[in-house]
Scaffold this motif. Structure first.
Motif, PDB file in Angstrom:
ATOM      1  N   GLU A 201       1.601   6.545  -7.438  1.00  0.00           N
ATOM      2  CA  GLU A 201       0.274   6.890  -7.757  1.00  0.00           C
ATOM      3  C   GLU A 201       0.357   8.026  -9.069  1.00  0.00           C
ATOM      4  O   GLU A 201       1.405   8.999  -8.946  1.00  0.00           O
ATOM      5  CB  GLU A 201      -0.497   7.526  -6.797  1.00  0.00           C
ATOM      6  CG  GLU A 201      -2.007   7.782  -7.307  1.00  0.00           C
ATOM      7  CD  GLU A 201      -2.582   8.362  -6.216  1.00  0.00           C
ATOM      8  OE1 GLU A 201      -3.553   9.209  -6.158  1.00  0.00           O
ATOM      9  OE2 GLU A 201      -2.596   7.861  -4.936  1.00  0.00           O
ATOM     10  N   GLY A 202      -0.013   7.675 -10.181  1.00  0.00           N
ATOM     11  CA  GLY A 202      -0.119   8.225 -11.247  1.00  0.00           C
ATOM     12  C   GLY A 202       0.901   7.717 -12.341  1.00  0.00           C
ATOM     13  O   GLY A 202       0.932   8.442 -13.293  1.00  0.00           O
ATOM     14  N   GLN A 203       1.706   6.914 -11.933  1.00  0.00           N
ATOM     15  CA  GLN A 203       2.730   6.091 -12.768  1.00  0.00           C
ATOM     16  C   GLN A 203       2.246   4.871 -13.230  1.00  0.00           C
ATOM     17  O   GLN A 203       1.471   4.435 -12.847  1.00  0.00           O
ATOM     18  CB  GLN A 203       4.352   6.122 -12.120  1.00  0.00           C
ATOM     19  CG  GLN A 203       4.740   7.346 -11.493  1.00  0.00           C
ATOM     20  CD  GLN A 203       6.088   7.251 -10.881  1.00  0.00           C
ATOM     21  OE1 GLN A 203       6.960   6.434 -11.606  1.00  0.00           O
ATOM     22  NE2 GLN A 203       6.359   7.737  -9.942  1.00  0.00           N
TER      23      GLN A 203
ATOM     24  N   CYS B 169       6.451  -0.299 -18.803  1.00  0.00           N
ATOM     25  CA  CYS B 169       6.056   0.619 -17.898  1.00  0.00           C
ATOM     26  C   CYS B 169       6.948   1.456 -17.363  1.00  0.00           C
ATOM     27  O   CYS B 169       8.105   1.725 -17.633  1.00  0.00           O
ATOM     28  CB  CYS B 169       5.580  -0.238 -16.724  1.00  0.00           C
ATOM     29  SG  CYS B 169       6.827  -1.347 -15.852  1.00  0.00           S
ATOM     30  N   ASP B 170       6.687   2.561 -16.427  1.00  0.00           N
ATOM     31  CA  ASP B 170       7.595   3.323 -15.723  1.00  0.00           C
ATOM     32  C   ASP B 170       8.059   2.789 -14.543  1.00  0.00           C
ATOM     33  O   ASP B 170       9.512   2.927 -14.468  1.00  0.00           O
ATOM     34  CB  ASP B 170       6.786   4.875 -14.928  1.00  0.00           C
ATOM     35  CG  ASP B 170       5.931   5.607 -16.193  1.00  0.00           C
ATOM     36  OD1 ASP B 170       6.493   5.474 -17.217  1.00  0.00           O
ATOM     37  OD2 ASP B 170       5.056   5.961 -16.012  1.00  0.00           O
TER      38      ASP B 170
ATOM     39  N   ASP C 153       0.844  -1.156   0.116  1.00  0.00           N
ATOM     40  CA  ASP C 153       0.231   0.175  -0.080  1.00  0.00           C
ATOM     41  C   ASP C 153       0.768   1.076   0.050  1.00  0.00           C
ATOM     42  O   ASP C 153       0.468   2.440  -0.715  1.00  0.00           O
ATOM     43  CB  ASP C 153      -0.892   0.015   1.362  1.00  0.00           C
ATOM     44  CG  ASP C 153      -1.979  -1.027   1.222  1.00  0.00           C
ATOM     45  OD1 ASP C 153      -2.202  -1.410  -0.149  1.00  0.00           O
ATOM     46  OD2 ASP C 153      -2.552  -1.344   2.330  1.00  0.00           O
ATOM     47  N   TYR C 154       1.886   1.353   0.870  1.00  0.00           N
ATOM     48  CA  TYR C 154       2.732   2.296   0.860  1.00  0.00           C
ATOM     49  C   TYR C 154       3.450   2.631  -0.506  1.00  0.00           C
ATOM     50  O   TYR C 154       3.542   3.932  -1.041  1.00  0.00           O
ATOM     51  CB  TYR C 154       4.002   2.261   1.937  1.00  0.00           C
ATOM     52  CG  TYR C 154       4.966   3.371   2.074  1.00  0.00           C
ATOM     53  CD1 TYR C 154       4.783   4.429   2.884  1.00  0.00           C
ATOM     54  CD2 TYR C 154       6.189   3.425   1.348  1.00  0.00           C
ATOM     55  CE1 TYR C 154       5.614   5.411   3.063  1.00  0.00           C
ATOM     56  CE2 TYR C 154       6.963   4.348   1.438  1.00  0.00           C
ATOM     57  CZ  TYR C 154       6.787   5.546   2.197  1.00  0.00           C
ATOM     58  OH  TYR C 154       7.487   6.395   2.164  1.00  0.00           O
TER      59      TYR C 154
END
Length: 130
Positions: free
Chosen positions: A21-23, A39-40, A14-15
């Motif tokens: 987030e957003g990548q 992917c990033d 989760d961390y």
């Protein structure tokens, strides 16, 4: 390479996912991909599951092989590795469980040395240790 370590079910995934987030993230669970996904960031968690499928008697070879494969993945995108702390002084009775714990310890030493950043997650709270 970024490494995140903590006890089982302590909020590591989760961390990391909140941080990314957003990548475009490829989350890989318990296996080692043979190729770099598009992917990033590649997030590999539960390397312990992959280790169980290996010959743990040859742990030095396994650690070297794993590091080579991880570095190859890192050539194409950022690499985040989530591992479970399984030491804490408890010595398992079964030989295979001891071999797994010992191999993980050696692997984690190498990963921590190679990593740009190491973060310990304990019940969702992060502590950067490198």
């Amino acid at each position: 390479m970024h490494v995140f370590i903590g006890g089982a079910y302590n909020g590591k995934t989760d961390y990391v996912m909140r941080e990314l987030e957003g990548q475009k993230v490829a989350l890989v669970d318990g296996v080692l991909p043979d190729y770099a996904p598009s992917c990033d960031v590649v997030v590999i968690k539960n390397l312990e599951k992959w280790l169980v499928t290996q010959n743990l008697e040859a742990d030095d070879m396994i650690v070297a092989q794993l590091l080579t494969r991880l570095k190859a993945l890192e050539e194409n995108c950022a690499l985040f590795i989530i591992v479970t702390d399984m030491g804490r002084g408890v010595v398992p009775m079964e030989k295979q469980a001891r071999l797994l714990r010992d191999t993980c310890g050696r692997l984690y030493q190498v990963l921590f040395t190679e990593a740009e950043r190491v973060v310990r997650i304990w019940y969702g709270i992060a502590e950067q240790i490198k």
